[in-house]
Design a protein around this motif. Structure first.
Motif, mmCIF file in Angstrom:
data_model
loop_
_atom_site.group_PDB
_atom_site.id
_atom_site.type_symbol
_atom_site.label_atom_id
_atom_site.label_comp_id
_atom_site.label_asym_id
_atom_site.label_seq_id
_atom_site.Cartn_x
_atom_site.Cartn_y
_atom_site.Cartn_z
ATOM 1 N N GLY A 194 0.827 -1.199 0.000
ATOM 2 C CA GLY A 194 0.000 0.000 0.000
ATOM 3 C C GLY A 194 0.863 1.252 0.000
ATOM 4 N N ILE A 195 0.217 2.394 -0.097
ATOM 5 C CA ILE A 195 0.912 3.677 -0.017
ATOM 6 C C ILE A 195 0.211 4.552 1.010
ATOM 7 C CG2 ILE A 195 1.754 3.615 -2.396
ATOM 8 C CD1 ILE A 195 -0.499 5.622 -3.081
ATOM 9 N N ARG A 196 0.962 5.540 1.533
ATOM 10 C CA ARG A 196 0.400 6.445 2.525
ATOM 11 C C ARG A 196 0.997 7.834 2.323
ATOM 12 N NH1 ARG A 196 1.517 5.357 8.878
ATOM 13 N NH2 ARG A 196 3.644 5.556 8.094
ATOM 14 N N LEU A 197 0.157 8.858 2.345
ATOM 15 C CA LEU A 197 0.590 10.247 2.297
ATOM 16 C C LEU A 197 0.186 10.900 3.611
ATOM 17 C CD1 LEU A 197 -0.584 11.217 -1.310
ATOM 18 C CD2 LEU A 197 1.680 10.433 -0.599
ATOM 19 N N GLY A 198 1.115 11.601 4.215
ATOM 20 C CA GLY A 198 0.787 12.187 5.509
ATOM 21 C C GLY A 198 1.739 13.299 5.897
ATOM 22 N N ALA A 199 1.521 13.810 7.093
ATOM 23 C CA ALA A 199 2.366 14.873 7.646
ATOM 24 C C ALA A 199 2.410 14.706 9.155
ATOM 25 C CB ALA A 199 1.823 16.241 7.271
ATOM 26 N N ASN A 200 3.583 14.966 9.710
ATOM 27 C CA ASN A 200 3.735 14.958 11.160
ATOM 28 C C ASN A 200 4.619 16.132 11.574
ATOM 29 O OD1 ASN A 200 6.061 13.343 10.025
ATOM 30 N ND2 ASN A 200 6.689 13.463 12.161
ATOM 31 N N GLY A 201 4.661 16.405 12.864
ATOM 32 C CA GLY A 201 5.492 17.494 13.359
ATOM 33 C C GLY A 201 4.934 18.148 14.600
ATOM 34 N N TYR A 202 5.505 19.209 14.996
ATOM 35 C CA TYR A 202 5.109 20.150 16.050
ATOM 36 C C TYR A 202 6.338 20.972 16.363
ATOM 37 C CZ TYR A 202 3.516 22.212 20.434
ATOM 38 O OH TYR A 202 3.207 23.093 21.423
ATOM 39 N N LYS A 203 7.139 20.558 17.392
ATOM 40 C CA LYS A 203 8.378 21.269 17.666
ATOM 41 C C LYS A 203 9.404 20.312 18.254
ATOM 42 C CE LYS A 203 6.933 22.908 22.250
ATOM 43 N NZ LYS A 203 6.696 24.118 23.085
ATOM 44 N N ILE A 204 10.666 20.661 18.061
ATOM 45 C CA ILE A 204 11.770 19.862 18.593
ATOM 46 C C ILE A 204 12.685 20.769 19.396
ATOM 47 C CG2 ILE A 204 11.743 18.052 16.856
ATOM 48 C CD1 ILE A 204 13.752 19.575 15.245
ATOM 49 N N LYS A 205 13.331 20.179 20.404
ATOM 50 C CA LYS A 205 14.239 20.922 21.277
ATOM 51 C C LYS A 205 15.649 20.378 21.147
ATOM 52 C CE LYS A 205 10.955 22.331 24.865
ATOM 53 N NZ LYS A 205 10.659 22.317 26.321
ATOM 54 N N GLY A 206 16.620 21.273 21.394
ATOM 55 C CA GLY A 206 18.009 20.877 21.347
ATOM 56 C C GLY A 206 18.893 21.917 21.994
ATOM 57 N N LEU A 207 20.170 21.826 21.705
ATOM 58 C CA LEU A 207 21.144 22.749 22.270
ATOM 59 C C LEU A 207 22.002 23.346 21.164
ATOM 60 C CD1 LEU A 207 22.438 20.807 25.413
ATOM 61 C CD2 LEU A 207 20.745 22.646 25.322
ATOM 62 N N SER A 208 22.422 24.580 21.396
ATOM 63 C CA SER A 208 23.375 25.252 20.521
ATOM 64 C C SER A 208 24.619 25.553 21.332
ATOM 65 C CB SER A 208 22.775 26.541 19.950
ATOM 66 O OG SER A 208 23.707 27.191 19.121
ATOM 67 N N ALA A 209 25.726 24.952 20.922
ATOM 68 C CA ALA A 209 26.997 25.180 21.616
ATOM 69 C C ALA A 209 27.971 25.836 20.659
ATOM 70 C CB ALA A 209 27.525 23.859 22.160
ATOM 71 N N TRP A 210 29.210 25.941 21.083
ATOM 72 C CA TRP A 210 30.210 26.561 20.221
ATOM 73 C C TRP A 210 30.301 25.822 18.892
ATOM 74 C CZ3 TRP A 210 34.922 27.413 24.006
ATOM 75 C CH2 TRP A 210 34.648 28.540 24.811
ATOM 76 N N THR A 211 30.367 26.596 17.858
ATOM 77 C CA THR A 211 30.540 25.991 16.542
ATOM 78 C C THR A 211 31.981 25.591 16.340
ATOM 79 O OG1 THR A 211 30.978 28.125 15.545
ATOM 80 C CG2 THR A 211 28.692 27.379 15.577
#
Length: 441
Positions: free
Chosen positions: A95-112
């Motif tokens: 079968g096939i499926r078309l969809g969408a997911n998401g909301y928000k994600i968290k993380g950290l930003s440190a020295w590049t």
């Protein structure tokens, strides 16, 4: 002889025409059909395009795997995730499926990372990404309090949506055979998609847009034929720039890429429900068996055999009558004689002359008999004028043969012609290209 043949043929046709009716009558009450479902559990009937569609929703948790996210506590990295989709099963296994997911994600930003050849003028203390409470003037944001490093680490948060198209493989149906009421199905899938952020990165002012590749495992629990409960676990790959932590800014505010990882990942797990629209499921193939009472079959075989024998006998009699040689023994006074000609010809064959000789002997033996010699042509070929000519010439050649060659008295013969005529005998145009000699009326 012609009358006898006609009656025989009519009888044969009548017998043959009764055979189908007889067969139908006998089998009406003796024939029955049995349909049995195919026992092969891997074989089903193919449905139309409008069948086996489904739609569903789900909610759960997700975790992003970015450049510095491993420095964040596990529990702090988990965020909600929502999903909606629709799809279609083409077979019980694919079968096939078309969809969408998401909301928000968290993380950290440190020295590049720092590579002066790639990013000249960018010092090690610069940060990038969707930093919470970012202050461009001081280049600071919301500090993460649980970091185990000795330099500042800022929290990041980005809202996004991930659209995807998946190909589903119901391994359980493929391996174990089709069962619409099976409680659990293991359904791996793979797909491609596109992820975009709903806000701009705080350090660069740009959206993130990345093509994605996904693999996952859908665990389906069937409640009834209309509703399922699903546990869906998906792993998605995105490019390294999606969280923009590798995009720093020079003191002048110019975005510069400073990192070079191969990519980042997104892990989601949702629990939800799906609805299967009618028409749902597949029909089993059927095996159709037609059964007939054996006694009826034997009776029909016997009747058909008899009719075929009668038909063959009538055909043989007709063939013998058409090909019978005219002799003094089988020519009787008063019997008509039919002489036929090829298309557009009026020449007598030797066989015709022999037959006319026998007729001449019968006429000379009966001086009071008067015969009519009538010429004909086939109306289906040639023009009207040509057919009149042919009919006259054919009558003349027969008349002359009887008089000049065999010495029949002219007083015993009458000559005429009828031009082109429709089929006179047996629907056979050859019998119309002829001369008919018979007792004059």
């Amino acid at each position: 002889m012609n009358m006898m043949l006609r009656k025989s043929l009519i009888a044969a046709v009548a017998c043959l025409s009764l055979a189908p009716a007889l067969r139908a009558q006998q089998t009406t009450d003796s024939v029955y059909t049995v349909e049995v479902k195919d026992a092969d559990k891997y074989r089903v009937e193919t449905n139309r395009f409008g069948a086996n569609w489904f739609a569903g929703i789900g909610a759960g948790a997700q975790m992003y795997f970015g450049d510095h996210d491993k420095q964040m506590r596990f529990v702090d990295r988990i965020t909600p995730n929502f999903e909606a989709y629709f799809g279609k099963w083409f077979t019980p296994g694919i079968g096939i499926r078309l969809g969408a997911n998401g909301y928000k994600i968290k993380g950290l930003s440190a020295w590049t990372g720092h590579n002066n050849a790639v990013a000249p003028g960018v010092n090690r203390g610069n940060y990038g990404g969707f930093i919470v409470d970012w202050n461009p003037a001081t280049r600071t944001g919301k500090l993460y309090q649980h970091s185990n490093v000795n330099y500042p680490v800022f929290e990041t948060e980005q809202q996004y949506i991930h659209a995807h198209a998946d190909v589903l493989f119901n391994v359980t149906q493929m391996v174990c055979g089709y069962n619409e009421d099976r409680f659990y199905s293991l359904i791996p899938y793979a797909g491609l998609g596109f992820a975009t952020t709903l806000e701009r990165a705080s350090t660069t002012g740009r959206h993130s847009n990345e093509v994605t590749a996904s693999v996952g495992l859908l665990n389906r629990f069937r409640i009834n034929r209309a509703w399922d409960i699903n546990l869906d676990i998906r792993g998605a790959y995105v490019g390294d720039h999606f969280d923009q932590e590798d995009v720093s800014a020079t003191p002048a505010g110019v975005p510069v890429n400073t990192a070079g990882r191969w990519g980042e990942g997104l892990l989601t797990a949702t629990v939800g429900v799906s609805y299967n629209f009618p028409k749902r499921g597949w029909d089993r193939s059927t095996i159709t068996t037609i059964r007939v009472n054996e006694n009826v079959l034997n009776d029909l075989r016997g009747r058909l055999s008899d009719l075929e024998g009668q038909n063959s006998d009538l055909r043989r009699q007709l063939e013998e009558a058409l090909n019978r040689e005219v002799t003094p023994e089988n020519v009787a006074a008063g019997m008509p004689l039919l002489v036929t000609f090829p298309i557009n010809r009026w020449t007598l064959s030797n066989k015709d002359r022999v037959n006319l000789g026998f007729l001449a002997e019968a006429l000379k033996a009966n001086p009071k008999l008067v015969y009519s010699v009538s010429g004909y042509a086939d109306k289906g070929t040639g023009s009207v004028k040509r057919n009149i000519f042919l009919a006259r010439k054919r009558a003349e050649v027969v008349y002359n043969c009887l008089v000049n060659e065999f010495g029949v008295s002219e007083s015993q013969l009458k000559k005429d012609s009828h031009g082109g005529v429709a089929n006179m005998y047996y629907n056979d145009p050859r019998c119309s290209r002829s001369v008919l000699s018979k007792v004059a009326e």
